[in-house]
Each structure stands twice: as structure tokens, then as C-alpha cells.
Design a protein around this motif. Structure first.
Motif, PDB file in Angstrom:
ATOM      1  N   ILE A 283      27.869  20.823  73.072  1.00 37.07           N
ATOM      2  CA  ILE A 283      27.476  22.063  73.748  1.00 37.07           C
ATOM      3  C   ILE A 283      28.616  22.517  74.654  1.00 37.07           C
ATOM      4  O   ILE A 283      29.218  21.705  75.356  1.00 37.07           O
ATOM      5  N   GLY A 284      28.926  23.792  74.623  1.00 31.93           N
ATOM      6  CA  GLY A 284      29.932  24.342  75.528  1.00 31.93           C
ATOM      7  C   GLY A 284      29.255  25.051  76.689  1.00 31.93           C
ATOM      8  O   GLY A 284      28.197  25.644  76.516  1.00 31.93           O
ATOM      9  N   ILE A 285      29.865  24.950  77.863  1.00 37.23           N
ATOM     10  CA  ILE A 285      29.338  25.705  79.008  1.00 37.23           C
ATOM     11  C   ILE A 285      30.333  26.810  79.348  1.00 37.23           C
ATOM     12  O   ILE A 285      31.511  26.538  79.565  1.00 37.23           O
ATOM     13  N   VAL A 286      29.878  28.049  79.391  1.00 41.93           N
ATOM     14  CA  VAL A 286      30.762  29.146  79.765  1.00 41.93           C
ATOM     15  C   VAL A 286      30.122  29.911  80.919  1.00 41.93           C
ATOM     16  O   VAL A 286      28.972  29.682  81.255  1.00 41.93           O
ATOM     17  N   GLY A 287      30.887  30.831  81.497  1.00 45.57           N
ATOM     18  CA  GLY A 287      30.301  31.695  82.526  1.00 45.57           C
ATOM     19  C   GLY A 287      31.192  31.883  83.724  1.00 45.57           C
ATOM     20  O   GLY A 287      32.404  31.668  83.661  1.00 45.57           O
ATOM     21  N   GLU A 288      30.592  32.308  84.803  1.00 48.44           N
ATOM     22  CA  GLU A 288      31.319  32.601  86.033  1.00 48.44           C
ATOM     23  C   GLU A 288      31.839  31.286  86.616  1.00 48.44           C
ATOM     24  O   GLU A 288      31.109  30.295  86.668  1.00 48.44           O
ATOM     25  N   ILE A 289      33.077  31.290  87.088  1.00 49.40           N
ATOM     26  CA  ILE A 289      33.770  30.038  87.427  1.00 49.40           C
ATOM     27  C   ILE A 289      33.035  29.197  88.475  1.00 49.40           C
ATOM     28  O   ILE A 289      32.915  27.984  88.328  1.00 49.40           O
ATOM     29  N   TYR A 290      32.495  29.832  89.502  1.00 47.62           N
ATOM     30  CA  TYR A 290      31.912  29.021  90.571  1.00 47.62           C
ATOM     31  C   TYR A 290      30.663  28.279  90.108  1.00 47.62           C
ATOM     32  O   TYR A 290      30.523  27.080  90.347  1.00 47.62           O
ATOM     33  N   VAL A 291      29.770  28.974  89.435  1.00 47.05           N
ATOM     34  CA  VAL A 291      28.551  28.286  89.002  1.00 47.05           C
ATOM     35  C   VAL A 291      28.833  27.325  87.842  1.00 47.05           C
ATOM     36  O   VAL A 291      28.077  26.395  87.615  1.00 47.05           O
ATOM     37  N   VAL A 292      29.928  27.537  87.132  1.00 47.25           N
ATOM     38  CA  VAL A 292      30.270  26.606  86.061  1.00 47.25           C
ATOM     39  C   VAL A 292      30.866  25.326  86.646  1.00 47.25           C
ATOM     40  O   VAL A 292      30.551  24.220  86.233  1.00 47.25           O
ATOM     41  N   MET A 293      31.716  25.494  87.654  1.00 51.62           N
ATOM     42  CA  MET A 293      32.458  24.345  88.175  1.00 51.62           C
ATOM     43  C   MET A 293      31.679  23.525  89.194  1.00 51.62           C
ATOM     44  O   MET A 293      31.931  22.341  89.350  1.00 51.62           O
ATOM     45  N   GLU A 294      30.787  24.158  89.936  1.00 48.19           N
ATOM     46  CA  GLU A 294      30.160  23.451  91.043  1.00 48.19           C
ATOM     47  C   GLU A 294      28.773  22.961  90.622  1.00 48.19           C
ATOM     48  O   GLU A 294      27.831  23.735  90.533  1.00 48.19           O
ATOM     49  N   ASP A 295      28.657  21.661  90.379  1.00 49.96           N
ATOM     50  CA  ASP A 295      27.414  21.167  89.786  1.00 49.96           C
ATOM     51  C   ASP A 295      26.247  21.138  90.763  1.00 49.96           C
ATOM     52  O   ASP A 295      25.093  21.123  90.358  1.00 49.96           O
ATOM     53  N   SER A 296      26.550  21.194  92.079  1.00 47.62           N
ATOM     54  CA  SER A 296      25.424  21.132  93.004  1.00 47.62           C
ATOM     55  C   SER A 296      24.615  22.427  93.002  1.00 47.62           C
ATOM     56  O   SER A 296      23.500  22.462  93.492  1.00 47.62           O
TER      57      SER A 296
END
Lengths: 337, 380
Positions: free
Chosen positions: B210-223
Motif C-alpha cells: 500500500i502506498g501513502i500519498v497526500g499532504e506532507i505534514y499529515v503523511v509524515m507525522e504519525d501522531s
């Protein structure tokens, strides 16, 4: 050949330009009807739920034009009309949203990319090359039409700056209304009358379905209204001098400047910010202006609208707001006297 | 200077760089519900989610004594370029007069950029600055490599949570490494630790990716994205993220001529759908979905903050990509109102669908093979 222009978004700022332009080229122009329940529903069904109401309405108008039998539909890609500034990302991706959501009309779309350095669209003719190609028009004819369109549009802006609301200014510029007749109907400013600065994008304020006709509601309460397009560009620019960073969306930047203009202008008694639910640029602009309303000691109210807005709710709120402003003004004049 | 910064992704990296330049770093705590509540309280209601979370982070960092905040700027059309103005104004209204160092594009306003660099550099000699930059760049690359491994093997771990624990430990090891030798050691040790994790054996053809795409902040920050990577992993899917810090740095910070990175390829793929850059990561998101489908991924999770301007455009285009390539995409918009249970159910249902589709494809493949062998036997 009929070109359809959706009566939404920047129709309310550029219609005189576009209409003159196409007619000068010998092309018939068709405009979708004023937003109504049917158009709104068409748009709401066709769009992503989270997107703001003016975009939903725009999609509705596009579909309505298809139903009405327009051969071409004019959906310009608004990129920039000022150096270093842009339009909201939704405007920039709007043609893509439309052509991928409705693949069956993709071949009938006219998508000139609007990238110029002033809000006079005639200044960079190369953006109209797409129209030359698709409709088979010579460059010379194109240039001529742009020149004519520019003249009419500048005239339209002149009427706006005189204080006419956009529908009137349009009618005057396009010659469907007589200026002499119009001059007589302007009511003289009365003593106890209050003046409101109404901040809002043209496509929200002047679409009576979206804004629930807030402007005529205010007029009925005998309130004088000023909006951003009635303020000369030069005065708006002055307000932004010395700000470390201004909005990078052209129309938001204008609203931002207009907000400070209203704060500083003595004749303005209060501000109303009319904004669409989920509007990105407005979420920033509104907050900054709201924080500053304390500094300038001027009331500031936000009215948030979307396809679910209720009329009575709006009526009550603006009545209360206007009553409050009147009382404040009376108290001030009594104290002054 | 007591400096702080917005919390996003593997923060050890920024911390390291600032420490090596001789600043005292106030680490903002990892965003929690408290951070979000704090941010939401002061932020404009319709601001995008990252603005609110970062707002909360700033309040917490200031509480811990931060005096200067370092952040990135921008000139639109995405709202993120205006964050700092709003944050600063809100902080002032609350009586916190902190200093901001904002990095706008160095090509647009060279003077401010150089001034900012000078301020950050302080009295650190130039060779040390270069050393620090080089080292941090190296570190980002190494961490990203390990993280990609983590996102793959976590799907098959025998003991739940072991991989995540080890990954956290590895980040701590990197945090303590100040020389290139120590960095290399940490990297080697980390690799060994990850290799030692006990895994279920799953055959190559049964693996779901599965790939995850999208806006950088919500993609990178798992909390703030409900630990999406861990959730997908725990459902037995390998994960690849569209954005890694090393790619971002290569694309945004280095000169154009060494920039034949992944990013350019992705942008090219999105051209038929979205011909121009409309801000944020919309164009990348679209390109990445195309890229993932070309690479045979089984599905894509598209994350965005509620009301995100550019991602709304990509969301509108996704049905067409789905039609063209047949890749399933699940869009989830996140903000303070997001219900974890609701989204979890959606993700689980999505993975079930993806799995059955995968199986269908396999059996279809087998049938085709049988057909062709039959064909061979009949003709032969």
C-alpha cells in the motif's frame, strides 16, 4: 457557434470583458441562469463534499450550460493576475477537476490559462492563443477583440469605483442601463444612516443564492454598503505598505487591504466578513482582521455561508448587528454633542 | 539561542543540525491530544489541521522556554506559506513575543535568506557548518533507508510492536551520534537489529503493498494521522510513503542541476491529469498514485487535512485515475474532529477489499497460465 460562460466565480468580475471579447469575434455568448436550487444541486452532487460552495456552484453552472446546449464552455484556468501572487489552488486546478469529473464534455472546454501581471486581462494576449486555435480565429482579430473588451472592462471598473454594486456597474458598462437615469436613483447620504464595509469575494456577495442576498437585506435596513471593488487600487496598495508579508492570493490580498481601509476610514461604522464554509484563504485573513478589530475599536462580524445556510438565521444576525451599530452611533453623537 | 521548530516526522534530524551549530534546542513534545486541543483553541476554525497542531506545538515549546522558532515559509498558493504570519499574530495576542526565523525561498528574497543563515550560523566557523550540513544530510538518508525497511517488515513481525520499539531505539542511537564514525556504527547496528526481528514468512505473491500519498505534514507525522503506517502494517500490508525527508531535501534545497530525483519523474507522471503546480503536494499526490499503480501496488491511502485546498483538487481527480489504472484509493481527511474508530473501520474494510482484489488477480493469473498451457498442449 455558442460559447457558454458559467455565471459563477469570476463571472462577477470579468463578464463585461468576456462578453465583449466573444461578441467582437462574432461568437454568440450564452450565460447560465442566476444560481437557483437546481443549479446548486447539480453542482453539489458533482463535487467533492468538502470543497467550498462557490466551486460547487460553478460545477452546477457548467453542467447547466451543457444542458442548455452551449457548443463550447469557457472555463479559464486562473493562475495569476499579479506578479508574485496566485489564485487559490482550487481556481488553478478547476479546469482539471471539471475535465476529469465529466470526461464527456472535456473536448468542449475552452481553457485559456490566465497569467498576467495586472487584473486587466488584455495585457497578455498570448493567453488567448488556445481560443485562436480551437475556434479558428486570426491573431489580428483576437487582438482587436481584446482591445475592445479592455475598454468595456475598464469602464465597468470605473462604475464600480464610483460606488455602484457589480450588477449595476455591469449593466452600465455594457450599455443596458442609461447612466443619467441611474444617477438620479442614488440616494443621498442621510445623517443617522450607517455604512458597513462588507468583505467578501464578488462571487459570493453578488450571487444572491450563495450570499442569501445579504446586500439587499442590508439595503432594506437602510444601510450603506461598501465593498472592496469600490476602493481604488492605489488606496488598497497603500494599506499593504510596511506589512512584512501579505496574502499571496490576489483577491484575498485585496480583501485584506480593504479590511484595513475600512478600519481606518472614519465613515465606516462596522465590518461584515462574508465567507464560505471551508474557504482556505479566508480562514487566515478573517483571523488576522478579527484580532485587529480590537486595536481599531471597530466591530467585526463573520458570516459563514454554504449550501445549508438558513435565511432567518442570517436575517436575525445582521439585524442585531445593525441595531447595535445604530445604538453605538447615536450614543457617540449624543456624547459628542 | 534557545530554539525550537514545528514537530514533523523524524525530528532528531533538525535537532542534530541546530545542536551542531551551537544552539540550545528545545524539543517540542510529540503532538498529543493536549497539543491538538491547545492549537484548536487559539487557531482559526477553518485553518488547516497542520496549522492548528503546529500552533499547539509552539505553545508547548514556549512553555518549555523556547525563545526563537525556526520554520519554513513560502509564497503560495498553498496556505502553508502564510502559517508563520498567523502563528506569530496569535502568539502576540496571547502575550508571547517570540522571534521567528522563517526560511522563504532563497531565490526570491536572497537578502533575508542570507541574514537568516547568518543568524543561525552564529559564531560557528564555516568548516564546521559544512561538516554539520553534510552530516545531517547523510543522517537523513540513512534514517530514511532504515525507515523504509521498518515499513516493510513490520507487516510480518511475529511479536506485535517489536519493530516499532526497535525503530524508536534506533532513532535514539542516531540522536547520540555526533561523528561520522558514530553515525555509521548506529546505521550498521540498526540494520542488524532490524534483520534480527522474527518474521512470519509470506510468499512474495501473497504480499500486499500500500502506498501513502497526500499532504506532507499529515503523511509524515504519525501522531496526527492515527499512526496510519502502523495501522496498515498491523493489517498485514507493506507500506511505502510518498514523502521521505531525504527526497524533500534533495528536491527543495539542492540546486536544480543535481536534481534528477524521483520527484521530477513523479511530476511528469501527473501531467496528463494536472498540468501545472497548484501548490502544496497536489501534483505530487496525483503523480504518485500513477507511479504506485505502475509499480503494481495494491492500493493507495490518500491523506489530507480537512479542507486542504490543493488536495481537494487531487481528490476530485482521483476517480479518473482509478478508472484509468484500476488502483483502489481511499481518501481520508483529518482534523481534530476525526474519529479514530470510524477511520480504522474504513481502513480495515479497504484492506479487505484490496486483499480480495489481490487474490482475484492471482487466480486470474493462474487461469491465464492454465489457458496458455492448455493452448500449448492442444496445439502441441
Amino acid at each position: 457557434m455558442i460559447v457558454g460562460i458559467p455565471r459563477a466565480l469570476l463571472y462577477h468580475y470579468y463578464y463585461p470583458f468576456w462578453k465583449t471579447y466573444f461578441e467582437e469575434l462574432g461568437i454568440e455568448v450564452m450565460v447560465s441562469p442566476p444560481t437557483n436550487k437546481v443549479v446548486m444541486d447539480l453542482g453539489v452532487k458533482a463535487s467533492v463534499p468538502e470543497i467550498c460552495v462557490p466551486i460547487k456552484v460553478y460545477l452546477g453552472h457548467v453542467l447547466e450550460l451543457v444542458n442548455m446546449g452551449a457548443d463550447w464552455i469557457f472555463v479559464p484556468r486562473f493562475v495569476s493576475i499579479q506578479k508574485g501572487q496566485f489564485f487559490c489552488p482550487k481556481f488553478m486546478g478547476l479546469p482539471d477537476m471539471i475535465r476529469h469529473s465529466f470526461p464527456h464534455i472535456a473536448s468542449r472546454l475552452l481553457i485559456p490559462a490566465i497569467e498576467s501581471t495586472t487584473d486587466d486581462l488584455a495585457t497578455s494576449p498570448k493567453q488567448y492563443r488556445e481560443i485562436e486555435e480551437k475556434l479558428g480565429i486570426s491573431t489580428a482579430a483576437n487582438k482587436r477583440a481584446l482591445k475592445k473588451a479592455e475598454t468595456v472592462w475598464i469602464d465597468f471598473r470605473r462604475w464600480s469605483l464610483k460606488g455602484y454594486e457589480i450588477p449595476d456597474a455591469m449593466a452600465l458598462a455594457l450599455g443596458t442601463k442609461n447612466p443619467q437615469q441611474e444617477a438620479a436613483t442614488i440616494i443621498e447620504h442621510q445623517q443617522d444612516e450607517i455604512t458597513l464595509g462588507v468583505l467578501g469575494y464578488v462571487y459570493n456577495l453578488y450571487d444572491s443564492m450563495i450570499s442569501l442576498d445579504i446586500l439587499s437585506r442590508l439595503r432594506e435596513m437602510n444601510v450603506k454598503v461598501k465593498t472592496f471593488e469600490m476602493i481604488p487600487e492605489r488606496m488598497l496598495k497603500e494599506r499593504l505598505i510596511g506589512m512584512p508579508k501579505t496574502m499571496f492570493w490576489t483577491f484575498s490580498d485585496k480583501l485584506f487591504a480593504a479590511g484595513y481601509h475600512f478600519y481606518n476610514e472614519e465613515s465606516i461604522d462596522g465590518l461584515i466578513h462574508v465567507t464560505a464554509f471551508g474557504c482556505g484563504p479566508d480562514s487566515m485573513l478573517g483571523k488576522l482582521l478579527e484580532l485587529d478589530s480590537v486595536k481599531y475599536q471597530k466591530p467585526f462580524m463573520t458570516v459563514r455561508i454554504d449550501e445549508h445556510s438558513g435565511e432567518n438565521h442570517l436575517q436575525t444576525r445582521i439585524e442585531a448587528y445593525v441595531d447595535m451599530l445604530r445604538r453605538k452611533k447615536q450614543l457617540n453623537t449624543q456624547r459628542g454633542a | 539561542m534557545k530554539v525550537s521548530f514545528p514537530y514533523m516526522g523524524t525530528t532528531v534530524v533538525y535537532k542534530k543540525l541546530l545542536e551542531m551549530l551551537g544552539h540550545e534546542v528545545i524539543m517540542p513534545p510529540k503532538p498529543t491530544q493536549k497539543t491538538i486541543n491547545l492549537g484548536v483553541k487559539y487557531s482559526p476554525e477553518f485553518a488547516c489541521f497542520p496549522l492548528k497542531v503546529i500552533m499547539g506545538s509552539y505553545f508547548e515549546a514556549i512553555d518549555k522556554g523556547a525563545e526563537v522558532i525556526i520554520t519554513s515559509g513560502g509564497h503560495g498558493p498553498c496556505r502553508a506559506g502564510f502559517y508563520e504570519r498567523v502563528h506569530r499574530r496569535i502568539l502576540e495576542a496571547e502575550g508571547h513575543f517570540v522571534d521567528f526565523i522563517v526560511f522563504d525561498s532563497m531565490f526570491r528574497d536572497r537578502k533575508t535568506f542570507i541574514e537568516n543563515v547568518k543568524r543561525l550560523k552564529g559564531k560557528t566557523p564555516l568548516h564546521k557548518v559544512i561538516h554539520a550540513l553534510w552530516m545531517v544530510y547523510d543522517m537523513i538518508g540513512k534514517l530514511d533507508k532504515l525507515e523504509m525497511e521498518v515499513q516493510r517488515i513490520r507487516a510480518y513481525e511475529v511479536n506485535r510492536g517489536e519493530t516499532t520499539r526497535i525503530w524508536e531505539h534506533i532513532q535514539k542511537m542516531f540522536d547520540k551520534a555526533y561523528t561520522r564514525g558514530a553515525l555509521r556504527n548506529a546505521y550498521d547496528k540498526g540494520r542488524k537489529m532490524l534483520a534480527a526481528i522474527e518474521l512470519h514468512s509470506v510468499e512474495e505473491e501473497n504480499r500486499i503493498r500500500i502506498g501513502i500519498v497526500g499532504e506532507i505534514y499529515v503523511v509524515m507525522e504519525d501522531s496526527i494521522n492515527m499512526k496510519m503506517e502502523q495501522l496498515l502494517n498491523s493489517l498485514g500490508a507493506e507500506v511505502e510513503r510518498s514523502q521521505y525527508l531525504s527526497q524533500w531535501v534533495t528536491y527543495n534545497m539542492l540546486p536544480k542541476w543535481i536534481n534528477w530525483s524521483h520527484e521530477k519523474h513523479i511530476l511528469k507522471l501527473s501531467d496528463p491529469y494536472l498540468p501545472i503546480q497548484i501548490g502544496g503536494h497536489a501534483k505530487q499526490s496525483v503523480g504518485q498514485i500513477v507511479d504506485y499503480s505502475r509499480r503494481g501496488f495494491d492500493g493507495v491511502v490518500h491523506l489530507m487535512p480537512f479542507g486542504c485546498l490543493p488536495e481537494l483538487v487531487s481528490q476530485s481527480i482521483i476517480p479518473k485515475i482509478n478508472e484509468d489504472f484500476g488502483i483502489p484509493v481511499l481518501t481520508i481527511s483529518l482534523d481534530e474532529q476525526a474519529g479514530i474508530a470510524n477511520n480504522q473501520t474504513r481502513v480495515e474494510a479497504f484492506i479487505d477489499l484490496v486483499k480480495s482484489k489481490h487474490k482475484e488477480r492471482l487466480s486470474q493469473g493462474e487461469k491465464n497460465i492454465n489457458k496458455s498451457t492448455q493452448h500449448v498442449t492442444t496445439t502441441g
